[in-house]
Design a protein around this motif. Structure first.
Motif, PDB file in Angstrom:
ATOM      1  N   GLN A   1      49.244  34.024  -4.486  1.00 12.56           N
ATOM      2  CA  GLN A   1      50.355  33.954  -5.438  1.00 12.56           C
ATOM      3  C   GLN A   1      50.422  32.581  -6.096  1.00 12.56           C
ATOM      4  OE1 GLN A   1      53.668  35.008  -2.974  1.00 12.56           O
ATOM      5  NE2 GLN A   1      53.261  37.200  -3.053  1.00 12.56           N
ATOM      6  N   VAL A   2      50.172  31.548  -5.315  1.00 12.30           N
ATOM      7  CA  VAL A   2      50.140  30.194  -5.874  1.00 12.30           C
ATOM      8  C   VAL A   2      49.042  30.091  -6.926  1.00 12.30           C
ATOM      9  CG1 VAL A   2      49.556  27.790  -5.353  1.00 12.30           C
ATOM     10  CG2 VAL A   2      51.166  29.034  -3.898  1.00 12.30           C
ATOM     11  N   ARG A   3      47.857  30.596  -6.584  1.00 13.41           N
ATOM     12  CA  ARG A   3      46.731  30.539  -7.519  1.00 13.41           C
ATOM     13  C   ARG A   3      47.040  31.318  -8.793  1.00 13.41           C
ATOM     14  NH1 ARG A   3      41.496  29.213  -6.970  1.00 13.41           N
ATOM     15  NH2 ARG A   3      41.742  29.067  -4.709  1.00 13.41           N
ATOM     16  N   THR A   4      47.580  32.521  -8.624  1.00 14.97           N
ATOM     17  CA  THR A   4      47.890  33.355  -9.792  1.00 14.97           C
ATOM     18  C   THR A   4      48.926  32.686 -10.688  1.00 14.97           C
ATOM     19  OG1 THR A   4      47.412  35.368  -8.541  1.00 14.97           O
ATOM     20  CG2 THR A   4      48.733  35.611 -10.532  1.00 14.97           C
ATOM     21  N   THR A   5      49.937  32.109 -10.088  1.00 17.50           N
ATOM     22  CA  THR A   5      51.004  31.480 -10.867  1.00 17.50           C
ATOM     23  C   THR A   5      50.493  30.247 -11.601  1.00 17.50           C
ATOM     24  OG1 THR A   5      52.651  32.255  -9.275  1.00 17.50           O
ATOM     25  CG2 THR A   5      53.324  30.489 -10.756  1.00 17.50           C
ATOM     26  N   LEU A   6      49.681  29.436 -10.941  1.00 12.26           N
ATOM     27  CA  LEU A   6      49.129  28.258 -11.611  1.00 12.26           C
ATOM     28  C   LEU A   6      48.196  28.653 -12.749  1.00 12.26           C
ATOM     29  CD1 LEU A   6      48.390  25.909  -8.573  1.00 12.26           C
ATOM     30  CD2 LEU A   6      50.130  25.591 -10.345  1.00 12.26           C
ATOM     31  N   THR A   7      47.430  29.727 -12.531  1.00 14.72           N
ATOM     32  CA  THR A   7      46.552  30.213 -13.599  1.00 14.72           C
ATOM     33  C   THR A   7      47.375  30.641 -14.803  1.00 14.72           C
ATOM     34  OG1 THR A   7      44.930  30.967 -11.972  1.00 14.72           O
ATOM     35  CG2 THR A   7      44.773  31.885 -14.190  1.00 14.72           C
ATOM     36  N   ALA A   8      48.475  31.360 -14.524  1.00 16.13           N
ATOM     37  CA  ALA A   8      49.346  31.802 -15.612  1.00 16.13           C
ATOM     38  C   ALA A   8      49.991  30.622 -16.324  1.00 16.13           C
ATOM     39  CB  ALA A   8      50.420  32.738 -15.066  1.00 16.13           C
ATOM     40  N   ALA A   9      50.312  29.564 -15.583  1.00 14.74           N
ATOM     41  CA  ALA A   9      50.961  28.406 -16.183  1.00 14.74           C
ATOM     42  C   ALA A   9      50.055  27.700 -17.182  1.00 14.74           C
ATOM     43  CB  ALA A   9      51.389  27.427 -15.094  1.00 14.74           C
ATOM     44  N   LEU A  10      48.738  27.821 -16.978  1.00 18.28           N
ATOM     45  CA  LEU A  10      47.818  27.229 -17.940  1.00 18.28           C
ATOM     46  C   LEU A  10      47.822  27.991 -19.260  1.00 18.28           C
ATOM     47  CD1 LEU A  10      44.754  26.348 -15.680  1.00 18.28           C
ATOM     48  CD2 LEU A  10      46.573  24.855 -16.485  1.00 18.28           C
ATOM     49  N   ALA A  11      48.252  29.252 -19.217  1.00 19.17           N
ATOM     50  CA  ALA A  11      48.300  30.054 -20.438  1.00 19.17           C
ATOM     51  C   ALA A  11      49.684  30.066 -21.059  1.00 19.17           C
ATOM     52  CB  ALA A  11      47.876  31.505 -20.134  1.00 19.17           C
ATOM     53  N   ASP A  12      50.704  29.762 -20.276  1.00 17.42           N
ATOM     54  CA  ASP A  12      52.084  29.887 -20.721  1.00 17.42           C
ATOM     55  C   ASP A  12      52.781  28.544 -20.544  1.00 17.42           C
ATOM     56  OD1 ASP A  12      54.744  30.435 -21.158  1.00 17.42           O
ATOM     57  OD2 ASP A  12      54.766  32.294 -20.009  1.00 17.42           O
ATOM     58  N   ALA A  13      53.026  27.864 -21.653  1.00 18.02           N
ATOM     59  CA  ALA A  13      53.655  26.541 -21.591  1.00 18.02           C
ATOM     60  C   ALA A  13      55.063  26.610 -21.018  1.00 18.02           C
ATOM     61  CB  ALA A  13      53.691  25.922 -22.994  1.00 18.02           C
ATOM     62  N   VAL A  14      55.771  27.714 -21.279  1.00 22.06           N
ATOM     63  CA  VAL A  14      57.132  27.856 -20.758  1.00 22.06           C
ATOM     64  C   VAL A  14      57.108  27.938 -19.233  1.00 22.06           C
ATOM     65  CG1 VAL A  14      59.184  29.320 -20.720  1.00 22.06           C
ATOM     66  CG2 VAL A  14      57.960  28.936 -22.865  1.00 22.06           C
ATOM     67  N   LEU A  15      56.183  28.743 -18.703  1.00 22.92           N
ATOM     68  CA  LEU A  15      56.051  28.848 -17.250  1.00 22.92           C
ATOM     69  C   LEU A  15      55.650  27.493 -16.664  1.00 22.92           C
ATOM     70  CD1 LEU A  15      55.925  30.372 -14.587  1.00 22.92           C
ATOM     71  CD2 LEU A  15      53.599  31.115 -15.182  1.00 22.92           C
ATOM     72  N   GLY A  16      54.763  26.801 -17.343  1.00 21.34           N
ATOM     73  CA  GLY A  16      54.366  25.479 -16.875  1.00 21.34           C
ATOM     74  C   GLY A  16      55.555  24.542 -16.777  1.00 21.34           C
ATOM     75  N   ALA A  17      56.433  24.591 -17.780  1.00 21.04           N
ATOM     76  CA  ALA A  17      57.626  23.740 -17.754  1.00 21.04           C
ATOM     77  C   ALA A  17      58.548  24.128 -16.602  1.00 21.04           C
ATOM     78  CB  ALA A  17      58.365  23.850 -19.082  1.00 21.04           C
ATOM     79  N   ARG A  18      58.643  25.431 -16.326  1.00 19.47           N
ATOM     80  CA  ARG A  18      59.485  25.881 -15.215  1.00 19.47           C
ATOM     81  C   ARG A  18      58.948  25.360 -13.883  1.00 19.47           C
ATOM     82  NH1 ARG A  18      59.383  32.038 -15.589  1.00 19.47           N
ATOM     83  NH2 ARG A  18      60.391  31.812 -13.545  1.00 19.47           N
ATOM     84  N   ILE A  19      57.638  25.397 -13.725  1.00 15.33           N
ATOM     85  CA  ILE A  19      57.041  24.894 -12.481  1.00 15.33           C
ATOM     86  C   ILE A  19      57.288  23.401 -12.354  1.00 15.33           C
ATOM     87  CG2 ILE A  19      54.878  24.524 -11.245  1.00 15.33           C
ATOM     88  CD1 ILE A  19      53.862  27.138 -12.426  1.00 15.33           C
ATOM     89  N   ARG A  20      57.119  22.668 -13.442  1.00 15.54           N
ATOM     90  CA  ARG A  20      57.329  21.221 -13.403  1.00 15.54           C
ATOM     91  C   ARG A  20      58.773  20.876 -13.084  1.00 15.54           C
ATOM     92  NH1 ARG A  20      54.929  17.973 -18.345  1.00 15.54           N
ATOM     93  NH2 ARG A  20      55.575  16.294 -16.938  1.00 15.54           N
ATOM     94  N   ALA A  21      59.709  21.760 -13.442  1.00 15.27           N
ATOM     95  CA  ALA A  21      61.123  21.507 -13.149  1.00 15.27           C
ATOM     96  C   ALA A  21      61.406  21.575 -11.655  1.00 15.27           C
ATOM     97  CB  ALA A  21      61.995  22.505 -13.899  1.00 15.27           C
TER      98      ALA A  21
END
Length: 276
Positions: free
Chosen positions: A134-154
């Motif tokens: 799940q961690v791998r999948t989410t990080l992979t998705a964050a590279l494609a989705d800037a909004v998700l990336g911002a959520r993770i960084r928060a």
């Protein structure tokens, strides 16, 4: 002066509580959240109590990603920046860049996943195989989705994503759909319009200021010339005054001499009349 909602509502207490809660292991989240909500309610802050109560407990994988955001923010930000390059390469279909970025993506993802596993283990919450995936999948998705990336960084992620955004990167890959792109473009256009208005206003202010400077310089020059004229007139007047004083002194001396002569003449006349 107009006030915005940000000026009126203080979000700092909620942010502090949220950051504290999402830093806790998942098993401690609910009890701590409810305790904060009760404390807020006891203080009479019903809005804060409601906001805190609405916070959802993160899954183990989401908690681990939040841990990464706090402990390795710089590495996470660098990895997410790779997503911008990936999206640009896909949109422009640059084959050579796609191959290089694909290799970089795999290396970066593997390093981040390993780092998450280490952090979780040190925190006393080792991840199982499902959580690691799940961690791998989410990080992979964050590279494609800037909004998700911002959520993770928060650092307040509640659950992982189900699917990754980037599939296999190929030279003919279909660009990833970005549903927020129109909004971002509209916001960018509004920002550009405001910037143009500000530049126009600033240029007008500069022109007015330059005109004021020119006028002030002209006035100063006129005043200086007038002052120079007055000083010259003053010098001439002082010189004339000095000359007049000199002439007066000479005239007084001549008058004194004449009076002396007159007195002598009158005395001589009186003397001569007496002899007669």
């Amino acid at each position: 002066m107009a006030s915005t909602l940000v000026d009126i509502v203080d979000t700092a207490p909620f942010d502090r509580i949220a950051d504290e809660l999402y830093a806790l292991p998942p098993a401690e989240f609910v009890a701590a959240r409810d305790a904060h909500a009760r404390q807020a309610a006891d203080r009479g802050d019903k809005v804060l109590a409601k906001q805190v109560s609405a916070l959802r407990k993160p899954t183990t994988s989401a908690w681990a990603l939040n841990l990464l955001a706090r402990e390795d923010a710089a590495d996470l930000a660098e990895a997410l920046a790779l997503g911008d390059e990936l999206r640009a390469a896909q949109e422009e279909l640059r084959g050579g860049a796609l191959r290089q970025l694909s290799a970089r993506r795999r290396a970066v993802l593997s390093a981040l996943v390993r780092r998450v596993e280490v952090l979780a283990g040190h925190a006393g919450q080792p991840l199982g195989p499902d959580a690691v995936q799940q961690v791998r999948t989410t990080l992979t998705a964050a590279l494609a989705d800037a909004v998700l990336g911002a959520r993770i960084r928060a650092g307040r992620l509640v659950k992982p994503v189900e699917q990754s955004g980037f599939g296999p990167l190929s030279e003919t890959a279909t660009p990833v759909r970005d549903d927020l792109a129109p909004r971002r473009e509209q916001r960018r256009e509004r920002q550009l319009a405001r910037a143009r208005d500000e530049i126009s206003g600033a240029r007008q202010d500069v022109r007015k200021a330059d005109a004021a400077v020119t006028e002030a310089e002209q006035t100063l020059t006129e005043r200086e010339e007038h002052t120079a004229t007055l000083r010259a007139e003053l010098r001439r007047a002082q010189q004339a005054e000095q000359e007049a004083a000199t002439r007066l002194a000479k005239a007084k001396r001549r008058a004194g001499t004449a009076r002396d002569k007159l007195a002598s003449a009158e005395a001589r006349m009186t003397e001569l009349r007496g002899d007669a």
